[in-house]
Design a protein around this motif. Structure first.
Motif, PDB file in Angstrom:
ATOM      1  N   SER A 176       0.851  -1.181   0.000  1.00 17.77           N
ATOM      2  CA  SER A 176       0.000   0.000   0.000  1.00 17.77           C
ATOM      3  C   SER A 176       0.888   1.233   0.000  1.00 17.77           C
ATOM      4  N   PHE A 177       0.538   2.231  -0.813  1.00 19.14           N
ATOM      5  CA  PHE A 177       1.339   3.445  -0.953  1.00 19.14           C
ATOM      6  C   PHE A 177       0.418   4.658  -0.813  1.00 19.14           C
ATOM      7  N   LEU A 178       0.794   5.617   0.024  1.00 18.20           N
ATOM      8  CA  LEU A 178       0.048   6.863   0.177  1.00 18.20           C
ATOM      9  C   LEU A 178       0.959   8.010  -0.229  1.00 18.20           C
ATOM     10  N   ASN A 179       0.513   8.828  -1.191  1.00 10.98           N
ATOM     11  CA  ASN A 179       1.361   9.882  -1.737  1.00 10.98           C
ATOM     12  C   ASN A 179       0.625  11.211  -1.759  1.00 10.98           C
ATOM     13  N   LEU A 180       1.363  12.264  -1.419  1.00 15.28           N
ATOM     14  CA  LEU A 180       0.858  13.633  -1.454  1.00 15.28           C
ATOM     15  C   LEU A 180       1.709  14.430  -2.429  1.00 15.28           C
ATOM     16  N   ALA A 181       1.059  15.208  -3.294  1.00 15.20           N
ATOM     17  CA  ALA A 181       1.789  15.964  -4.320  1.00 15.20           C
ATOM     18  C   ALA A 181       1.286  17.405  -4.365  1.00 15.20           C
ATOM     19  N   PRO A 182       1.976  18.339  -3.710  1.00 13.54           N
ATOM     20  CA  PRO A 182       1.610  19.756  -3.825  1.00 13.54           C
ATOM     21  C   PRO A 182       2.271  20.417  -5.037  1.00 13.54           C
TER      22      PRO A 182
END
Length: 778
Positions: A490-496
């Motif tokens: 499982s991968f959780l990614n945030l991209a601002p």
């Protein structure tokens, strides 16, 4: 896509047209409420024609609207975005464009490589995918707002026939804040021709050297609330190498139904089938002797420099026999079918929502080199988004929110190849059964801070999961053994993303941008070992990059446009693929830290009546900053520090320069021609930078003629002829990176000589050839 009333929004602060504009489909009261808080991006399209350098205002036109979010296309060319466009006039209309790579070289930052047969090309933006030789990764591809990238991050371009398109937008740099997973390098947005612009039908045919033949037709029109465009093509050829024939057919449909001024329904259908023979990849030494692998029908009578692939005699284990591509029957037969539907609704003059669903099936049978891979990858992609045009503390603003869910069912089997008798299968050595899903949301706001300043803020949040298993089989005289590998990642990614643009006057625009991207591993990455065989590689991490762009756009007068962009991108856990040996599966590993930095220059100059020059230059310097590679052979294990080394497969310098003339009036109106050159640096083949494949400079010459017809059924006729690789340069067009090795006798690292003798790396580019064609519009 859908023709809709245009809306012009200048977030630079000057004007705002209140007419409605089509923007997609959104559903759910919760999404509406969120949108009212965050708002939306006003989408803009690029006008057809020519190479258009980045536009920095949000500006709409009569071009069809397209959804924002992971499946955005037409996608807002908002403030700070580093984007260039290729139009139909010139790169597509005036030449026999055999594949999409021919067209995309007009954009700075783009590198192309031939793929595996037919129209298949590998496309890279800023070197993000330059190391791949099988599929395109690290960028998101869309067509008329519908995704062509499957949820596992794979894109292929067999289905992309350039004759079908009105234009292409190239988004450069990390773009995950707007496109989600796998947009670490950028995005491509294709636009097919609308039915209204076709208004009739067109037939065409291109033919040339090596038995190439492409026949196509387009039909389109608009009547009341319905607009339809249909494109179909058949392309085939013998190839310029032994065992390199191909045969591919494509159907592409776009239909729009507008029952009310506030509702639009869009249907998209693409179907492509490709059947191609594949030549063997050679070593650098073999390439120098026999670049086109000719005279290689049989191993017993093979010419010097022919590449032989060793296959087990019994198809399972034990003694091997070397076979040519003909004897091995190396080929691929792939089919891609896409069905998409979208509903767009205008809630009021300032608020638009959309809902979209796309069904996508990738089916393949690829018995080439030492393995044969068969698989079926059905997927579904859902999108809902909402846009709102409003004021933000008294300042004009546009904003949007989007939700996206996609999933893909992965089932693939891998077999050993058996020699002779065509593409004969050997023993089953791998079986993958997995599922990957992505669930994410994105929000974006653009605000006119003053008449000269515009600011943009956006972010994306996405959770990706891969669950499945791999069965690997090994054979010996004692029988078969089975190794089972489970994966549940499982991968959780945030991209601002943050951008700022300053427009002091109509001639100048200055932009700065900071953005992030991410690309999770895929199931196929997790189940191929460093030995190039099915097995356990489940420890891979998400690739992440943080990129900074500074750019300026200068338009001093109507005939000159210049764009200059500098970029600096910091990668963590960059996913790099390389080959462990001839014919084996490429495996993927993480590089802890690396940097990509460079310059992109685009120019379009009408410097005299009828004369025009186009230039696209890229400088791309990519290095490892933290990477220790472990190699083993026999009883030895050694570690090597690669920090400071160039990342292999990425050319540092690339240039397209085209100078042409078109007669604009008089009896010879419509007659024109140009000469262009494509120049590319050599590339390193290995992480130790011991071996370099030389660069090249290719020259092409074109002559074309087109004019309207009167007094008959036909409306327009066009002819063109193109001489490619005028000086018959022998060059390596595609290079597979190779793994460094150590000596099993001494433990020391092997030198360039060993790598130069390792097959499975190089495919030559086409020698001198000529292609001509004609089109007739009715």
């Amino acid at each position: 896509m859908i023709p809709a009333a245009s809306r012009m929004v200048h977030v630079g602060g000057v004007s705002r047209d209140a007419r409605r504009r089509s923007s997609g489909a959104g559903i759910g009261a919760g999404l509406i409420a969120a949108s009212l808080l965050v708002g939306s991006i006003a989408e803009a399209q690029t006008p057809d024609g020519g190479v258009t350098l980045p536009e920095l205002a949000v500006a709409g036109d009569a071009r069809p609207s397209q959804p924002w979010g992971l499946v955005s296309a037409g996608i807002a060319r908002d403030a700070g975005t580093t984007v260039s466009s290729v139009g139909r006039n010139g790169p597509i209309d005036d030449r026999p464009a055999a594949d999409i790579g021919t067209v995309l070289l007009d954009s700075p930052g783009v590198t192309t490589r031939p793929g595996n047969g037919g129209r298949d090309v590998i496309i890279s933006i800023r070197g993000s995918n330059a190391r791949s030789t099988r599929v395109t990764r690290n960028l998101v591809v869309l067509e008329d707002g519908f995704p062509l990238t499957q949820p596992d991050g794979v894109s292929r371009f067999d289905l992309a026939d350039p004759h079908a398109y009105a234009g292409i937008d190239v988004f450069r740099g990390p773009q995950s804040a707007r496109f989600g997973n796998y947009a670490t390098g950028g995005a491509l947005a294709f636009h097919t021709r609308s039915g209204g612009s076709i208004d009739g039908y067109e037939i065409g045919s291109d033919t040339g050297s090596f038995g190439s033949l492409s026949r196509y037709f387009t039909v389109g029109g608009a009547s009341g609330p319905v607009e339809i465009s249909l494109f179909a093509s058949d392309a085939r050829g013998n190839g310029f190498q032994d065992h390199a024939s191909y045969d591919t057919q494509t159907v592409n449909l776009l239909a729009t139904y507008t029952p009310t001024p506030d509702d639009r329904f869009v249907l998209k259908v693409i179907d492509n089938d490709v059947d191609a023979d594949l030549p063997a990849r050679s070593s650098l030494n073999q390439f120098r002797i026999n670049p086109y692998q000719r005279g290689c029908a049989a191993a017993a009578s093979a010419a010097p420099g022919c590449t032989l692939t060793n296959l087990p005699r019994n198809g399972a284990f034990g003694p091997t026999v070397g076979v040519t591509a003909d004897e091995g029957g190396f080929r691929r037969n792939d089919r891609r079918s896409i069905l998409g539907a979208r509903w767009e609704h205008d809630f009021d003059a300032e608020t638009t929502g959309r809902a979209q669903v796309v069904l996508d099936e990738r089916n393949f049978d690829q018995p080439f080199y030492v393995n044969s891979v068969r698989g079926s990858y059905p997927s579904i992609n859902l999108l809902a988004d909402l846009t709102r045009r409003t004021d933000f503390f008294g300042l004009p603003a546009v904003a949007s929110v989007a939700l996206n869910y996609s999933t893909i069912d992965i089932h693939a089997t891998t077999f050993n190849r058996a020699p002779y008798g065509g593409p004969r299968l050997g023993a089953l050595i791998g079986d993958i059964d997995a599922e990957q899903s992505n669930l994410g949301g994105r929000a974006r706001t653009e605000v006119a801070l003053s008449d000269s300043w515009t600011g943009v803020f956006g972010f994306g949040l996405e959770k990706s999961g891969i669950a499945g298993r791999s069965l690997a089989y090994a054979y010996s005289a004692a029988g078969r053994t089975t190794t089972r590998t489970e994966a549940d990642r499982s991968f959780l990614n945030l991209a601002p993303e943050l951008a700022l643009v300053y427009r002091p006057n109509a001639e100048w625009a200055f932009r700065g941008r900071a953005a992030t991207g991410y690309a999770t591993p895929t199931a196929s990455n997790l189940f191929v070992t460093v030995a190039g065989l099915p097995g356990n590689n489940t420890g891979l991490r998400t690739q992440q990059d943080l990129g900074f762009d500074l750019g300026a756009d200068w338009t001093p007068w109507a005939g000159l446009r210049v764009s200059l962009t500098t970029f600096y991108e910091f990668f963590r856990n960059e996913l790099v693929a390389q080959s462990p040996g001839p014919g084996l599966l490429a495996y993927t590993f993480n590089v802890p830290a690396s940097e990509h930095r460079g310059i992109e220059l685009g120019a379009d100059w009408a410097f005299a009546p009828g004369w025009r020059a186009v230039a696209a230059y890229t400088y791309d310097d990519q290095i490892y900053t933290r990477f220790t590679e472990q190699l083993s052979a026999g009883a030895f294990v050694a570690r090597f520090d690669r920090a400071g080394n160039a990342i292999p497969g990425v050319p540092a310098n690339q240039l397209l320069l085209r100078i042409g003339y078109d007669e604009a009036a008089g009896p010879w109106q419509g007659l024109g021609g140009y000469v262009e050159t494509v120049v590319q640096d050599g590339v390193f083949v290995d992480a130790a930078n011991r071996l370099t494949v030389p660069g090249y400079a290719i020259v092409n010459a074109n002559l074309h003629y087109g004019r309207p017809l009167t007094g008959g059924y036909a409306k327009r006729i066009a002819f063109y002829v193109e001489l490619r690789n005028v000086f018959d340069m022998v060059y390596a067009a595609s290079v597979q990176n190779l793994t460094n090795t150590i000596s099993a006798r001494t433990g020391s690292e092997n030198g360039a000589g060993i790598l130069a003798a390792t097959p499975g790396s190089i495919v030559a580019g086409a020698p001198r050839n000529v292609v001509c064609g004609m089109k007739l519009s009715f």
